[in-house]
Write a protein that holds these residues in place. Sequence first.
Motif, PDB file in Angstrom:
ATOM      1  N   PHE A 346      36.866  39.851  43.889  1.00 42.36           N
ATOM      2  CA  PHE A 346      36.705  38.777  44.857  1.00 42.36           C
ATOM      3  C   PHE A 346      37.544  39.099  46.082  1.00 42.36           C
ATOM      4  N   ASN A 347      37.346  38.319  47.146  1.00 43.64           N
ATOM      5  CA  ASN A 347      37.889  38.697  48.444  1.00 43.64           C
ATOM      6  C   ASN A 347      38.775  37.619  49.038  1.00 43.64           C
ATOM      7  N   LYS A 348      39.623  38.041  49.920  1.00 42.11           N
ATOM      8  CA  LYS A 348      40.394  37.106  50.731  1.00 42.11           C
ATOM      9  C   LYS A 348      39.421  36.174  51.459  1.00 42.11           C
ATOM     10  N   ASP A 358      44.912  21.223  31.919  1.00 39.76           N
ATOM     11  CA  ASP A 358      45.539  19.988  32.392  1.00 39.76           C
ATOM     12  C   ASP A 358      44.563  18.958  32.919  1.00 39.76           C
ATOM     13  N   GLY A 359      43.343  19.374  33.283  1.00 40.46           N
ATOM     14  CA  GLY A 359      42.435  18.374  33.829  1.00 40.46           C
ATOM     15  C   GLY A 359      41.294  18.974  34.598  1.00 40.46           C
ATOM     16  N   GLU A 360      40.846  18.224  35.611  1.00 41.88           N
ATOM     17  CA  GLU A 360      39.685  18.613  36.405  1.00 41.88           C
ATOM     18  C   GLU A 360      39.927  19.931  37.132  1.00 41.88           C
ATOM     19  N   PRO A 361      38.902  20.798  37.254  1.00 42.60           N
ATOM     20  CA  PRO A 361      39.064  22.054  37.994  1.00 42.60           C
ATOM     21  C   PRO A 361      39.520  21.801  39.430  1.00 42.60           C
ATOM     22  N   VAL A 362      40.347  22.714  39.932  1.00 39.53           N
ATOM     23  CA  VAL A 362      40.905  22.603  41.276  1.00 39.53           C
ATOM     24  C   VAL A 362      40.270  23.681  42.158  1.00 39.53           C
ATOM     25  N   ILE A 363      39.733  23.270  43.299  1.00 34.79           N
ATOM     26  CA  ILE A 363      39.122  24.203  44.245  1.00 34.79           C
ATOM     27  C   ILE A 363      40.178  24.682  45.235  1.00 34.79           C
ATOM     28  N   LEU A 364      40.271  25.989  45.410  1.00 32.91           N
ATOM     29  CA  LEU A 364      41.217  26.605  46.325  1.00 32.91           C
ATOM     30  C   LEU A 364      40.500  27.621  47.200  1.00 32.91           C
ATOM     31  N   THR A 365      41.100  27.942  48.305  1.00 29.98           N
ATOM     32  CA  THR A 365      40.659  29.064  49.120  1.00 29.98           C
ATOM     33  C   THR A 365      41.690  30.178  49.001  1.00 29.98           C
ATOM     34  N   ALA A 366      41.215  31.369  48.691  1.00 31.31           N
ATOM     35  CA  ALA A 366      42.116  32.518  48.567  1.00 31.31           C
ATOM     36  C   ALA A 366      42.475  33.004  49.969  1.00 31.31           C
ATOM     37  N   SER A 367      43.341  32.229  50.639  1.00 36.36           N
ATOM     38  CA  SER A 367      43.635  32.492  52.052  1.00 36.36           C
ATOM     39  C   SER A 367      44.456  33.750  52.260  1.00 36.36           C
ATOM     40  N   GLU A 368      45.280  34.091  51.266  1.00 37.41           N
ATOM     41  CA  GLU A 368      46.075  35.320  51.336  1.00 37.41           C
ATOM     42  C   GLU A 368      46.125  35.970  49.965  1.00 37.41           C
ATOM     43  N   LEU A 369      45.903  37.265  49.922  1.00 37.18           N
ATOM     44  CA  LEU A 369      45.988  38.036  48.686  1.00 37.18           C
ATOM     45  C   LEU A 369      47.021  39.143  48.853  1.00 37.18           C
ATOM     46  N   PHE A 370      47.712  39.454  47.749  1.00 37.36           N
ATOM     47  CA  PHE A 370      48.734  40.491  47.771  1.00 37.36           C
ATOM     48  C   PHE A 370      48.606  41.353  46.525  1.00 37.36           C
ATOM     49  N   ASP A 371      48.887  42.642  46.675  1.00 40.29           N
ATOM     50  CA  ASP A 371      48.862  43.512  45.504  1.00 40.29           C
ATOM     51  C   ASP A 371      50.152  43.354  44.709  1.00 40.29           C
ATOM     52  N   GLU A 372      50.301  44.163  43.663  1.00 38.28           N
ATOM     53  CA  GLU A 372      51.436  44.010  42.754  1.00 38.28           C
ATOM     54  C   GLU A 372      52.768  44.248  43.466  1.00 38.28           C
ATOM     55  N   LYS A 373      52.750  45.028  44.539  1.00 34.59           N
ATOM     56  CA  LYS A 373      53.973  45.309  45.295  1.00 34.59           C
ATOM     57  C   LYS A 373      54.236  44.274  46.383  1.00 34.59           C
ATOM     58  N   GLY A 374      53.331  43.297  46.486  1.00 31.59           N
ATOM     59  CA  GLY A 374      53.502  42.264  47.499  1.00 31.59           C
ATOM     60  C   GLY A 374      52.903  42.598  48.851  1.00 31.59           C
ATOM     61  N   GLU A 375      52.141  43.704  48.925  1.00 30.11           N
ATOM     62  CA  GLU A 375      51.497  44.094  50.176  1.00 30.11           C
ATOM     63  C   GLU A 375      50.182  43.323  50.356  1.00 30.11           C
ATOM     64  N   LYS A 386      46.993  43.700  38.907  1.00 28.75           N
ATOM     65  CA  LYS A 386      47.887  42.572  39.105  1.00 28.75           C
ATOM     66  C   LYS A 386      47.874  42.214  40.592  1.00 28.75           C
ATOM     67  N   PHE A 387      47.824  40.941  40.891  1.00 30.09           N
ATOM     68  CA  PHE A 387      47.832  40.511  42.283  1.00 30.09           C
ATOM     69  C   PHE A 387      48.434  39.110  42.361  1.00 30.09           C
ATOM     70  N   SER A 388      48.646  38.661  43.569  1.00 32.28           N
ATOM     71  CA  SER A 388      49.102  37.278  43.765  1.00 32.28           C
ATOM     72  C   SER A 388      48.354  36.670  44.939  1.00 32.28           C
ATOM     73  N   MET A 389      48.358  35.354  45.003  1.00 36.78           N
ATOM     74  CA  MET A 389      47.739  34.640  46.111  1.00 36.78           C
ATOM     75  C   MET A 389      48.561  33.398  46.406  1.00 36.78           C
ATOM     76  N   THR A 390      48.601  33.008  47.656  1.00 39.51           N
ATOM     77  CA  THR A 390      49.381  31.839  48.030  1.00 39.51           C
ATOM     78  C   THR A 390      48.748  30.573  47.467  1.00 39.51           C
ATOM     79  N   CYS A 391      49.607  29.689  46.936  1.00 39.12           N
ATOM     80  CA  CYS A 391      49.139  28.416  46.381  1.00 39.12           C
ATOM     81  C   CYS A 391      50.361  27.557  46.095  1.00 39.12           C
ATOM     82  N   ASP A 392      50.318  26.291  46.497  1.00 33.58           N
ATOM     83  CA  ASP A 392      51.454  25.411  46.257  1.00 33.58           C
ATOM     84  C   ASP A 392      51.298  24.581  44.985  1.00 33.58           C
TER      85      ASP A 392
END
Length: 405
Positions: A346-348, A358-375, A386-392
């Motif tokens: 999937f894509n940024k 926990d409950g109802e599905p949550v819709i998010l936008t993958a506004s920022e994606l980072f690889d395992e090194k944080g790039e 392994k990756f990460s994405m911004t989410c509060d």
Amino acid sequence: MSDLLEILSPVGDMERLHAALDFGADAVYLGGTAFGMRAASAKFTPELLSQACELAHSRGKRVFLTCNTLPHNNEIPHFESFVKNAVDAGVDALIVTDIGLLSLAKKYAPDTEIHISTQAGIVNYVTANEFYNMGAKRVVLARELTLEEIAEIRAKTPDDLDIECFVHGAMCVSFSGRCLLSQYLTSRDANRGECAQPCRWGYHLMEEKRTNEFYPIFEDERGTFILNAKDMCLIEHIDKLAKAGVNSFKIEGRAKSSYYVSVITNAYRKAMDIYKSDPDNYHLPQWLKDEVYKVSHRAYCPGFLFGNPRESQYYENSGYVREYDVVAVIEDCRDGRIYAEQRNKFNKGDEVEVLSPDGEPVILTASELFDEKGEPIETANHAAMKFSMTCDRIFPKNSIIRIKK
């Protein structure tokens, strides 16, 4: 309402066991390396079975082992060690069909519950009572019963005999799975876990003197799928089944994916909790009704619950409907990011859904994606990366990230 209202989930391997437990199963059923009706998911060696039981029991859940094939003479001598290994592993029940194996299970595992498989084709209270008299703690009723028939069986059997019914998943065109078509066409015995599912194939007629000409039975040039059954879905009828006296609500699918196990277990868990909270006013929110359509499935129907079994057949094709893909599984949430492992590309910028227990599905936008090194990256396109994405938001470990196709 019975004191026991159990969501029973299918488990084909350890990954699917974790999925079932994480998303709310009260109990799971699985197969060892023999005697089970899903040869393709016969993954649990004695060592893995011990691990599975230890994990489930640590979370207050139970494990049922399938021994529900119709074994031939040469298989019988192996049953004693199979059962004793299961008892040593800590299984809570043995699921059997054959009355010979029933007698041996009582002999080799006298303190372990015995459940009678749906393969036994129990459709009346006399048969249910006889199995009870023979030592069964539970009967898994045939799928070919109406709601009224289920209620009558409950009313005319002992209170301490559990009643289990399938509520979701694939159905067999043959009565209670007693099919010979696979063995005849492919030499794979459906009654010993090796079904090739020829009921899902398209068929044509052939005239004996025109051996190279094939004619569709009806429909069009693809032929007909007259043997093809729809999938069962009874999530909107949990209240009726519970009031009819069903104790265990069984989900089909030991050969299905961990995503399927997660989503469908979660849906029926939530539905059961809604029912328990107010048994006389059972209403599902729309998002929960929608969940059962977010896995790979055939057209749905209520099976035989309200009669009219003809509506359970689907003649158009034998394919699955698949509208969502799993793109990642969450491993951690911290510092304003989701940390996950990729499953599909999937894509940024993509809109995704997060499904958690926990409950109802949550819709998010993958506004920022980072690889395992944080790039920063534009796409997560490597298997199991392994990756990460911004989410509060904070989601539990093993929550699922999916995307609509």
